[in-house]
Scaffold this active site. Structure first.
Site, PDB file in Angstrom:
ATOM      1  N   HIS A  67      26.203  38.327 -47.314  1.00  0.00           N
ATOM      2  CA  HIS A  67      27.310  39.283 -47.155  1.00  0.00           C
ATOM      3  C   HIS A  67      27.577  39.555 -45.678  1.00  0.00           C
ATOM      4  CE1 HIS A  67      29.438  43.033 -48.967  1.00  0.00           C
ATOM      5  NE2 HIS A  67      29.972  42.716 -47.804  1.00  0.00           N
ATOM      6  N   LEU A  70      32.939  37.546 -40.921  1.00  0.00           N
ATOM      7  CA  LEU A  70      33.061  36.766 -39.691  1.00  0.00           C
ATOM      8  C   LEU A  70      34.430  36.958 -39.034  1.00  0.00           C
ATOM      9  CD1 LEU A  70      31.192  33.465 -40.692  1.00  0.00           C
ATOM     10  CD2 LEU A  70      30.318  35.428 -39.402  1.00  0.00           C
ATOM     11  N   ARG A  71      35.342  37.635 -39.722  1.00  0.00           N
ATOM     12  CA  ARG A  71      36.627  38.112 -39.159  1.00  0.00           C
ATOM     13  C   ARG A  71      37.615  37.011 -38.794  1.00  0.00           C
ATOM     14  NH1 ARG A  71      35.896  42.900 -41.331  1.00  0.00           N
ATOM     15  NH2 ARG A  71      34.594  44.347 -40.148  1.00  0.00           N
ATOM     16  N   ASP A 312      25.888  43.069 -44.813  1.00  0.00           N
ATOM     17  CA  ASP A 312      27.264  43.595 -44.734  1.00  0.00           C
ATOM     18  C   ASP A 312      27.673  43.711 -43.259  1.00  0.00           C
ATOM     19  OD1 ASP A 312      29.746  44.556 -45.384  1.00  0.00           O
ATOM     20  OD2 ASP A 312      29.055  46.486 -46.159  1.00  0.00           O
ATOM     21  N   HIS A 316      33.369  45.551 -35.481  1.00  0.00           N
ATOM     22  CA  HIS A 316      34.643  46.151 -35.077  1.00  0.00           C
ATOM     23  C   HIS A 316      34.656  46.197 -33.554  1.00  0.00           C
ATOM     24  CE1 HIS A 316      35.875  47.293 -39.093  1.00  0.00           C
ATOM     25  NE2 HIS A 316      34.688  47.856 -39.312  1.00  0.00           N
TER      26      HIS A 316
HETATM   27 ZN   LIG Z   1      32.175  45.904 -49.429  1.00  0.00          ZN
END
Ligand SMILES: [Zn+2]
Length: 439
Positions: A67, A70-71, A312, A316
């Site tokens: 999870h 990698l954007r 996760d 940002h």
């Molecule tokens: Zn999520």
């Protein structure tokens, strides 16, 4: 034939095969050649072999994180496949599965192929894309799931958002059951979540912040357990945060329902009290919950109700995360702190042994996705992680390979330093100094 490589003096952990002993690990032509005397004699006697001495270190299968965000494509100011997989290697990971909530989302074949191609060009980790469940992740119409799986998607998910429509979820489960891949659910009832920003409880009341009740997660987990039972499909619950969700998953498994689940390192070591300083680096979705939830998650990781651990990893930009708590986006980075945080949360207090932790970071997550690997068996690709469980280091986000600096663990002293990460016999990360010698 290339020169063989020998990893010498380390404690070999291969939990799938029950191996835990100090032995040489031999690598040849990108593959595991064998352990100690089991490696072929011509490999062991090869005069040009390179030897890496790792006394006191643990040598295990490459870590797996199913999870990560990698954007790329579309949000390269937050992370790219190159920087994200570099962060993975630095954290000891050799395999990651990336979520489709890119911009645009991974909802068609060319985008799935693009991710696979970019990851191969970078060569820093095996990257398995997860395709969107619905077109544009809009929750209205299913994607061409069969085509996306054929292109290389290992699962489908609308992560970032839930699949809200139960009928669509049902059809997605029916389709994926035939294809043998899971639907990964970001379990959240959007109405219950509302515009909450942290866990609903004493702390949110005291801080005067809008809360997200644990039921926002658990009602969706319960619904999906029923839909998995109805269809025979496989639901994998992402980032479980609440004790009530754990209870539902435990009962679903006992009934033989095909439900698997993961939790993330931060939920095992932090609680909603971490939000008290209004630091946006403690803002994630689902939110950090109560001590009771944290304890239930730890117990569920230990007893196998939660199958695996996943970060996760959600980078940002600093500008976004520098805004005030309410306005900041949800999410933290995790790839470069996961191992240290998990050793501290689970192994130090003796909830888990190191081999049990490694199993939940290697073979178990691969099994969720139906993928092979997660072992040091001869003949398999040499995906290997070497770390020193006793070595202390301090988390400095400025040193991250990830472009994301948004970690709640800044300044923490952790034990367990990754020394070397190897992908198919090729070194993708090496800490300095590490002693290497000719034989
Ligand atoms: Zn999520």
């Amino acid at each position: 034939m290339a020169s063989p490589l020998c990893i010498r003096g380390g404690r070999i952990l291969d939990p799938v095969r029950g191996i835990d002993r100090v032995q040489d690990l031999w690598i040849q032509d990108g593959k595991i050649a064998g352990l100690g005397e089991d490696a072929p004699a011509d490999v062991r006697s090869n005069k040009s072999a390179e030897v890496i001495q790792v006394p006191g270190a643990i040598v295990c299968p490459g870590l797996v994180d199913i999870h990560v965000h990698l954007r790329e494509p579309g949000q390269e100011e937050k992370e790219t496949i190159e920087t994200g997989t570099r962060a993975a290697a630095r954290g000891g990971f050799t395999t990651v599965a990336c979520m489709p909530n890119t911009s645009p989302p991974l909802d068609d074949r060319p985008r799935i192929e693009y991710v696979i191609r970019r990851a191969e060009e970078s060569g820093l980790a095996r990257v398995h894309p997860i395709a969107a469940v619905t077109v544009g992740q809009m929750g209205e119409r299913l994607t061409e799931i069969e085509d996306l799986v054929d292109a290389g998607a290992v699962a489908i998910s609308d992560d970032g958002k839930p699949v809200r429509n139960a009928e669509l979820m049902r059809r997605a489960l029916e389709l994926t059951r035939r294809l043998g891949v899971p639907v990964i659910q970001h379990a959240e009832d959007p109405d219950l979540k509302g515009d909450g920003v942290m866990h609903e409880g004493w702390t949110s009341t005291r801080l005067g912040m809008k809360g997200i009740p644990d039921a926002a997660e658990s009602v969706m987990v319960a619904r999906d357990a029923l839909l998995a039972e109805l269809t025979g499909g496989h639901v994998h619950v992402a980032h479980v945060s609440a004790a009530r969700s754990v209870e539902i998953i435990r009962r679903a498994k006992a009934r033989g329902i095909k439900m698997t689940a993961e939790t993330a390192p931060h939920y095992l070591i932090l609680t909603d009290e971490a939000v008290e300083g209004y630091d946006p680096r403690t803002k994630m979705n689902p939110p950090l919950r109560s001590a009771k939830d944290r304890d239930a998650l730890i117990e569920a990781v230990a007893d196998g109700t939660l199958d695996c651990l996943a970060t996760d990893h959600a980078p940002h930009t600093e500008i976004e995360k520098d805004s005030d708590f309410d306005a900041a986006p949800f999410g933290i980075v995790g790839l470069e702190t996961a191992l240290g945080v998990l050793l501290k949360a689970l192994v130090e207090p003796k909830h888990l042994s190191i081999p049990e932790l490694i199993l939940r970071m290697t073979a178990n997550p691969l099994r969720v996705l139906g993928l092979p690997g997660g072992t040091l068996e001869a003949g398999t690709p040499a995906d290997v992680t070497i770390f020193d469980p006793a070595r202390r280091w301090t988390v400095r986000a400025a040193e991250f390979a990830s472009m994301g600096r948004n970690t709640p663990f800044e300044g923490w002293e952790l034990k367990g330093l990754v020394l070397l990460t190897m992908l198919g016999g090729k070194v993708t990360y090496r800490a300095q100094p590490l002693e290497v010698s000719a034989r």
